[in-house]
Design a protein around this motif. Sequence first.
Motif, PDB file in Angstrom:
ATOM      1  N   MET A  27       0.840  -1.204   0.000  1.00 22.21           N
ATOM      2  CA  MET A  27       0.000   0.000   0.000  1.00 22.21           C
ATOM      3  C   MET A  27       0.874   1.253   0.000  1.00 22.21           C
ATOM      4  SD  MET A  27      -3.051   0.749   2.589  1.00 22.21           S
ATOM      5  CE  MET A  27      -3.428  -0.981   2.430  1.00 22.21           C
ATOM      6  N   GLU A  28       0.439   2.194  -0.775  1.00 28.45           N
ATOM      7  CA  GLU A  28       1.201   3.427  -0.926  1.00 28.45           C
ATOM      8  C   GLU A  28       1.124   4.262   0.351  1.00 28.45           C
ATOM      9  OE1 GLU A  28       1.140   7.063  -4.178  1.00 28.45           O
ATOM     10  OE2 GLU A  28      -0.340   5.457  -4.296  1.00 28.45           O
ATOM     11  N   GLU A  29       2.230   4.930   0.690  1.00 30.88           N
ATOM     12  CA  GLU A  29       2.195   5.862   1.818  1.00 30.88           C
ATOM     13  C   GLU A  29       1.355   7.074   1.438  1.00 30.88           C
ATOM     14  OE1 GLU A  29       3.604   5.233   4.580  1.00 30.88           O
ATOM     15  OE2 GLU A  29       5.099   3.691   4.155  1.00 30.88           O
ATOM     16  N   MET A  30       0.658   7.605   2.409  1.00 33.83           N
ATOM     17  CA  MET A  30      -0.150   8.801   2.143  1.00 33.83           C
ATOM     18  C   MET A  30       0.742  10.041   2.191  1.00 33.83           C
ATOM     19  SD  MET A  30      -3.518  10.044   4.244  1.00 33.83           S
ATOM     20  CE  MET A  30      -3.215  11.610   5.056  1.00 33.83           C
ATOM     21  N   ARG A  31       0.519  10.930   1.230  1.00 36.45           N
ATOM     22  CA  ARG A  31       1.197  12.234   1.270  1.00 36.45           C
ATOM     23  C   ARG A  31       0.158  13.318   1.515  1.00 36.45           C
ATOM     24  NH1 ARG A  31       3.213  14.216  -3.337  1.00 36.45           N
ATOM     25  NH2 ARG A  31       1.982  12.760  -4.603  1.00 36.45           N
ATOM     26  N   TYR A  32       0.625  14.425   2.063  1.00 42.15           N
ATOM     27  CA  TYR A  32      -0.255  15.558   2.337  1.00 42.15           C
ATOM     28  C   TYR A  32       0.300  16.776   1.618  1.00 42.15           C
ATOM     29  CZ  TYR A  32      -2.020  19.611   4.944  1.00 42.15           C
ATOM     30  OH  TYR A  32      -2.572  20.819   5.286  1.00 42.15           O
ATOM     31  N   GLU A  33      -0.556  17.476   0.870  1.00 42.14           N
ATOM     32  CA  GLU A  33      -0.121  18.715   0.206  1.00 42.14           C
ATOM     33  C   GLU A  33      -1.164  19.795   0.458  1.00 42.14           C
ATOM     34  OE1 GLU A  33       2.650  19.249  -1.263  1.00 42.14           O
ATOM     35  OE2 GLU A  33       3.427  17.266  -1.833  1.00 42.14           O
ATOM     36  N   ALA A  34      -0.697  21.025   0.558  1.00 41.40           N
ATOM     37  CA  ALA A  34      -1.617  22.145   0.773  1.00 41.40           C
ATOM     38  C   ALA A  34      -1.287  23.271  -0.203  1.00 41.40           C
ATOM     39  CB  ALA A  34      -1.523  22.639   2.212  1.00 41.40           C
ATOM     40  N   PRO A  35      -1.682  23.116  -1.473  1.00 41.26           N
ATOM     41  CA  PRO A  35      -1.360  24.125  -2.480  1.00 41.26           C
ATOM     42  C   PRO A  35      -2.095  25.436  -2.200  1.00 41.26           C
ATOM     43  CG  PRO A  35      -2.974  22.591  -3.338  1.00 41.26           C
ATOM     44  CD  PRO A  35      -2.541  22.049  -2.014  1.00 41.26           C
ATOM     45  N   ASP A  36      -1.537  26.546  -2.744  1.00 38.23           N
ATOM     46  CA  ASP A  36      -2.202  27.821  -2.486  1.00 38.23           C
ATOM     47  C   ASP A  36      -2.846  28.405  -3.750  1.00 38.23           C
ATOM     48  OD1 ASP A  36       0.025  28.570  -3.818  1.00 38.23           O
ATOM     49  OD2 ASP A  36       0.949  29.658  -2.146  1.00 38.23           O
ATOM     50  N   SER A  37      -2.944  27.594  -4.798  1.00 40.10           N
ATOM     51  CA  SER A  37      -3.665  28.068  -5.983  1.00 40.10           C
ATOM     52  C   SER A  37      -4.495  26.947  -6.579  1.00 40.10           C
ATOM     53  CB  SER A  37      -2.675  28.584  -7.045  1.00 40.10           C
ATOM     54  OG  SER A  37      -2.038  27.489  -7.658  1.00 40.10           O
ATOM     55  N   LEU A  38      -5.546  27.344  -7.287  1.00 40.41           N
ATOM     56  CA  LEU A  38      -6.405  26.360  -7.935  1.00 40.41           C
ATOM     57  C   LEU A  38      -5.604  25.540  -8.943  1.00 40.41           C
ATOM     58  CD1 LEU A  38      -9.616  28.526  -8.520  1.00 40.41           C
ATOM     59  CD2 LEU A  38      -9.359  26.610  -6.935  1.00 40.41           C
ATOM     60  N   ASP A  39      -4.749  26.216  -9.704  1.00 47.63           N
ATOM     61  CA  ASP A  39      -3.979  25.524 -10.740  1.00 47.63           C
ATOM     62  C   ASP A  39      -3.101  24.440 -10.131  1.00 47.63           C
ATOM     63  OD1 ASP A  39      -5.129  27.065 -12.616  1.00 47.63           O
ATOM     64  OD2 ASP A  39      -3.410  28.414 -12.912  1.00 47.63           O
ATOM     65  N   ALA A  40      -2.456  24.797  -9.014  1.00 50.86           N
ATOM     66  CA  ALA A  40      -1.564  23.824  -8.379  1.00 50.86           C
ATOM     67  C   ALA A  40      -2.365  22.630  -7.876  1.00 50.86           C
ATOM     68  CB  ALA A  40      -0.809  24.484  -7.227  1.00 50.86           C
ATOM     69  N   ALA A  41      -3.548  22.903  -7.280  1.00 51.69           N
ATOM     70  CA  ALA A  41      -4.371  21.814  -6.755  1.00 51.69           C
ATOM     71  C   ALA A  41      -4.833  20.899  -7.881  1.00 51.69           C
ATOM     72  CB  ALA A  41      -5.573  22.380  -6.005  1.00 51.69           C
ATOM     73  N   VAL A  42      -5.255  21.517  -8.993  1.00 52.95           N
ATOM     74  CA  VAL A  42      -5.709  20.724 -10.139  1.00 52.95           C
ATOM     75  C   VAL A  42      -4.572  19.843 -10.655  1.00 52.95           C
ATOM     76  CG1 VAL A  42      -6.420  20.867 -12.552  1.00 52.95           C
ATOM     77  CG2 VAL A  42      -7.556  22.299 -10.829  1.00 52.95           C
ATOM     78  N   ALA A  43      -3.388  20.412 -10.725  1.00 47.25           N
ATOM     79  CA  ALA A  43      -2.241  19.645 -11.224  1.00 47.25           C
ATOM     80  C   ALA A  43      -1.936  18.461 -10.313  1.00 47.25           C
ATOM     81  CB  ALA A  43      -1.018  20.567 -11.335  1.00 47.25           C
ATOM     82  N   MET A  44      -1.952  18.705  -9.014  1.00 48.94           N
ATOM     83  CA  MET A  44      -1.648  17.619  -8.061  1.00 48.94           C
ATOM     84  C   MET A  44      -2.683  16.505  -8.142  1.00 48.94           C
ATOM     85  SD  MET A  44      -0.718  19.779  -4.670  1.00 48.94           S
ATOM     86  CE  MET A  44       0.700  20.868  -4.620  1.00 48.94           C
ATOM     87  N   LEU A  45      -3.945  16.903  -8.172  1.00 49.83           N
ATOM     88  CA  LEU A  45      -5.003  15.900  -8.202  1.00 49.83           C
ATOM     89  C   LEU A  45      -4.985  15.135  -9.510  1.00 49.83           C
ATOM     90  CD1 LEU A  45      -7.781  17.981  -6.456  1.00 49.83           C
ATOM     91  CD2 LEU A  45      -6.887  15.784  -5.645  1.00 49.83           C
ATOM     92  N   SER A  46      -4.662  15.851 -10.566  1.00 55.23           N
ATOM     93  CA  SER A  46      -4.599  15.232 -11.871  1.00 55.23           C
ATOM     94  C   SER A  46      -3.467  14.207 -11.922  1.00 55.23           C
ATOM     95  CB  SER A  46      -4.423  16.365 -12.878  1.00 55.23           C
ATOM     96  OG  SER A  46      -4.160  15.871 -14.115  1.00 55.23           O
ATOM     97  N   ASP A  47      -2.320  14.563 -11.339  1.00 50.90           N
ATOM     98  CA  ASP A  47      -1.183  13.624 -11.279  1.00 50.90           C
ATOM     99  C   ASP A  47      -1.516  12.404 -10.422  1.00 50.90           C
ATOM    100  OD1 ASP A  47       0.246  15.271 -12.826  1.00 50.90           O
ATOM    101  OD2 ASP A  47       1.526  16.092 -11.229  1.00 50.90           O
ATOM    102  N   ALA A  48      -2.242  12.636  -9.343  1.00 48.93           N
ATOM    103  CA  ALA A  48      -2.493  11.544  -8.389  1.00 48.93           C
ATOM    104  C   ALA A  48      -3.522  10.549  -8.927  1.00 48.93           C
ATOM    105  CB  ALA A  48      -2.955  12.112  -7.056  1.00 48.93           C
ATOM    106  N   GLY A  49      -4.386  11.007  -9.822  1.00 48.17           N
ATOM    107  CA  GLY A  49      -5.401  10.109 -10.377  1.00 48.17           C
ATOM    108  C   GLY A  49      -6.301   9.549  -9.285  1.00 48.17           C
ATOM    109  N   GLU A  50      -6.505   8.226  -9.335  1.00 50.22           N
ATOM    110  CA  GLU A  50      -7.395   7.551  -8.388  1.00 50.22           C
ATOM    111  C   GLU A  50      -6.966   7.738  -6.942  1.00 50.22           C
ATOM    112  OE1 GLU A  50     -10.101   5.633  -8.983  1.00 50.22           O
ATOM    113  OE2 GLU A  50     -10.059   5.841 -11.164  1.00 50.22           O
ATOM    114  N   ALA A  51      -5.674   7.954  -6.726  1.00 47.86           N
ATOM    115  CA  ALA A  51      -5.151   7.973  -5.360  1.00 47.86           C
ATOM    116  C   ALA A  51      -5.399   9.307  -4.655  1.00 47.86           C
ATOM    117  CB  ALA A  51      -3.661   7.672  -5.360  1.00 47.86           C
ATOM    118  N   GLY A  52      -5.867  10.308  -5.391  1.00 50.23           N
ATOM    119  CA  GLY A  52      -5.992  11.645  -4.819  1.00 50.23           C
ATOM    120  C   GLY A  52      -7.313  11.859  -4.108  1.00 50.23           C
TER     121      GLY A  52
END
Lengths: 159, 290, 763
Positions: free
Chosen positions: B1-26
Amino acid sequence: MSKYHVSTTINGDPVEYLCEPEQTLLDVLRDELYLTGSKEGCASGDCGACSVLVDDRLVCACLALGAEMGGKKIETIEGMADGDELHPLQQKFLEHAALQCGICTPGFLVAAKSLLDRNPDPTEEETRYWLAGNLCRCTGYDKIIRAVLDTAAEMRSGK
Amino acid sequence: MEEMRYEAPDSLDAAVAMLSDAGEAGRVLAGGTDLLVQLRAGMVHPGLVVDIKNIPEVRAISEEGGGFRVGAAVTGAELGEHAGMCKAWPGVVEATELIGSTQIQGRATMGGNLCNGSPAADSVPALIAAGAVASVIGPSGQRDVPVEDIIIGPGKTSLEKGEFVVSFKFPDRPAHSGDAYLRFIPRTEMDIAVVGAGVNITLDDDGVCQAARVGLGAVAATPLLVADAADALIGSTLDDAALEKLAAAASAACKPIDDKRGTIEFRTKVAGVLARRAALIALDRAKEGR
Amino acid sequence: MSQALKLDDDEQDLKYVGTRPVRPDGVDKVTGRAKFGADLHLPGMLTGQVLRSPHPHARIVSIDTSKAEALAGVKAVITRDDFQDMESEFVPAGEMMVNYRDVVRNVMAREKVLYEGHAVAAVAATSNSIARKALRLIDVEYEVLPHVIDAVAAMAPDAPLLHDDMMTEGVDPKPDTPSNVSKRVEFALGDVEKGFAEADVIVEREFNTKPVHQGYIEPHACVASMSEDGQADLWCSTQGHYVVRTHCARLLNLDVSKIRVTASEIGGGFGGKTVVYLEPLALALSQKTGHPVKMVMSRDDVFRATGPTSGANVWVKMGATKDGRITAAEAVLKYQAGAFQGSPVQPGCMCAFAPYDLENVKTVGYDVVTNRPKVAAYRAPGGPISEYATESVVDELAKMLGIDPVDFRLRNAAREGTHAAYGPKFGPIGLVETLEQAKAHEHYNTPLKPGQGRGIASGFWFNIGGETCVTLNINEDGSATLMAGTPDIGGSRASLALMTAERLGIEPEKVRPLIADTSSLGYNFLTGGSRATFSSGMAAVEAADEAIKEMCARAAKIWEIPEDAVVWEDGHAKPAGDNAGKFDPLSLADIADMAGKTGGPIGGAARINAKGAAPSFGTHMVDLEVDEETGRVTILRYTVLQDAGRAVHPSYVEGQYQGGAVQGIGWALNEEYIYGEDGRMQNPGFLDYRIPVASDVPMIDTVIVEVPNPRHPYGVRGVGETPIVPPMAAIANAMENATGIRFTELPMSPPKVLKAIEDRDGG
């Protein structure tokens, strides 16, 4: 497991800690910082025994991640008394016998303080609803509510 | 099982990029009052948690085009302290404030309440009744979605992978408008709704109902927008006959289940009762209104 | 000088008993300093977690722990193989008995899992997250068996059998085929058939109740630390650390002296912390790893794996004459025991008709095993269930006869000299006083509004004494330290300090009461049955008297007069008889200051089996309102009247009354274990197991009736159990008055209430 480094303020003091990403604020307070006054009764936000203030907002420490707390101001039961002087709520809880086993008491005190900070003259009904997220199985709430209302009256009269 | 990571982006673009990269895991973290319970219970094992609370757009309440725009991660407590929203949409505010205790109110958000996908979410029938529209952002950009189109089944939403709700747009309020939300729970606090009913009406100068929307919660696989119930009110003064029709239409719309919180019969009956009672509160508010 | 066990009657001036000082452990509890079960951290401590059964009933084919043991950070895994089997032997635990053969199987499943949540394995690891991962790596192969959840269903001949060797005890001839009924009990007096023949009216009803959990806010928690030579320290949240020590010594095959148990502050118990769950596992893990091991249950674990009280089916038949005299009473009680025998059906039978003076009475009880967690004591175990049923029928009889329900109860009430249906003759008791005061109470005489209903019900609990030790040390500055062995759950240290101070004649603040660990004091039975203030108070007074005797002897030595020429008054030794007035009195502090020169340290001790526990009766009154469109019940007003014997610290007596009443409100209206067809609990959390919240209830008025117990030095009866007995019937009776509907099933939750209203109105 890689840990997160968090700088925060707890009860007025700067505090730094390392936490795992899954650890809740409550886990951090209790297991990493040994501030065990905040209790875990349910881990689901249903009992209020872990009530703390984060940036002056009443929350359940079990429903916030430790990793979220960077730059926040956290207040717990351990910071409620002023040195050797109890907060009026603490004093009134003792006088009114508003605790039996005492496990819920820290959460009730933190929540009641947050009420009185916002509303110095709450009605019984407002007090009961504000504290509805704090479960007590021993007292039937009667003496707790009386203690809070009596504290409010005394603080208003400036004694 | 993958370790959980925590991110707190400060822009919509950054959040979209992170979630998009994470796919199902986000997973998106707003107030966390549902997500953290699921994490602790081992029901979810996300590889990435994206905390959106550092993004200004999701935390703001602003006036826009005569109405309000409310960030998806505005907490219940914050919403309840906003004089404009309390005046314009008391039903939405009271519904949101019914989510959990004072402590939960310090964290819980309308966006989270909606996207958790529960048919019993308290704020959702009121949002539906209000005609609120969610602004959704994701890898393919921004789109507007009526709230009633978000939840498509228990725990399921129409959001695409990597999408999340940024804010809710509430329409301008005509004169003589009022909304209200009531729910039934066994206790006075701390329960999940067994039935929820949101009613939003606009009267004309003579007190005749010109427009109405009725939302129901916890009586079907998704929160419902009940057109028949609204039709029962439109053209009436919310007299007893109209209210009876409303109650009957609300009950008729229910497709509930028997579960630990209530029975089919109970939910069906009480949905009508609450719709009627909520309509009367909305009526009082509309008459008092601007 | 007062004598031990002499009753301090009302004419005697009590200086401290009956006052309301701040409790000695109070400041620690309002500052977060008090250490509860999960609050201890030791260097090198591991975390222990339990793997629990997902099935309500299954044979364990195999357990493979190899993958878990291979995980980095995992220090030990234990299973059934780590515990020896035990002989069948019953020992007391609280007001109930436990069997070690069952205890060892309950703490760790052996041949079968018998309920969802049954422990199957446990791991010790260096972090919570590693322990959680390890649990997922344990492979358990189950052969799933049919299960049975309900007691009546479990009594059917073709019901799935939990225990192949369970032959019903108490039936003649003894059966030769196994069943799920562990025993039948019967209590009878007179001839019920004759009594029913004399009755003008008869009411016969069947009631059903669901299991309800004690709902203490603190989950079970402990820290165990065992050294290589088998000496162990155990810190745990428990109502009885000596009982924990006994159980752990037996399960782990250790000498009792090897285990020192320290009772942490306890975050509620209500009977549920009288048995062991985690403690033997933590000790075994510590033994295996050489590290301290901490184990804490989740709320989910607490609901799925620790004792609720029984759900039950109760049949009651009572008859009365037109002038309101009960002629016969009969009941059959079927109580769920959970996975192992030992429901509180026996005390349930004994309580059922205890408030009444009856010539003809018969109660029969069945103890029935089902695929649920084994029940544990819950406040007056057994009584609330049977008395809910009987007090409902009593109310119905009164209504049929057109007699006020208080008057009807008064006409039949048990009094001093009444031969109780379960055996003994009552001494002085206060039931009549609670009823008379109820009738005169402003609450009872306040008119109701339309749609509202008022209900009344009485209740009884035996109260118990038992093995008790204390030591009392008179310190060199004139203060005193009292070591007691009954964990303080609701403020008993305050009461003990008051009684000790009263006896010694010093201020209560000068007495520091502490709960000793099991190695510092002789054996104490647990806190339960409402015995702590009664028994430890009795022992404290006896210890104080011993210290007083010694202090008088020291004064005699100083004054060079005979010991019997010295009396103890108001905290001072005074010369008496011929010597009266010849010497200035010596205060306790004076004598303590000189103790080194007059013979050494001064103190007292008591090692007693406290006898003379006396029952406490109570009467509850409730007003409520029913929303007939939704079935919601709102409690508008509530008054508890109960005989305390003597209220040593009235605030904490009131607190027991109020807390019991609100637990009862929860039991009556919303609390229940909800099972799916799959035999799994659907509401194992405070979200859907709905205990009352602050906004659900009004203030709870209290009236403390004091009919002193003549066998206690301060008249104490014990007050903690009785308050949970009357609420369910009082509320059901109020519901009947509000709606015209007799509810015979708990909880009276909104869907049930609404359905009953619709049925009443013809659908």
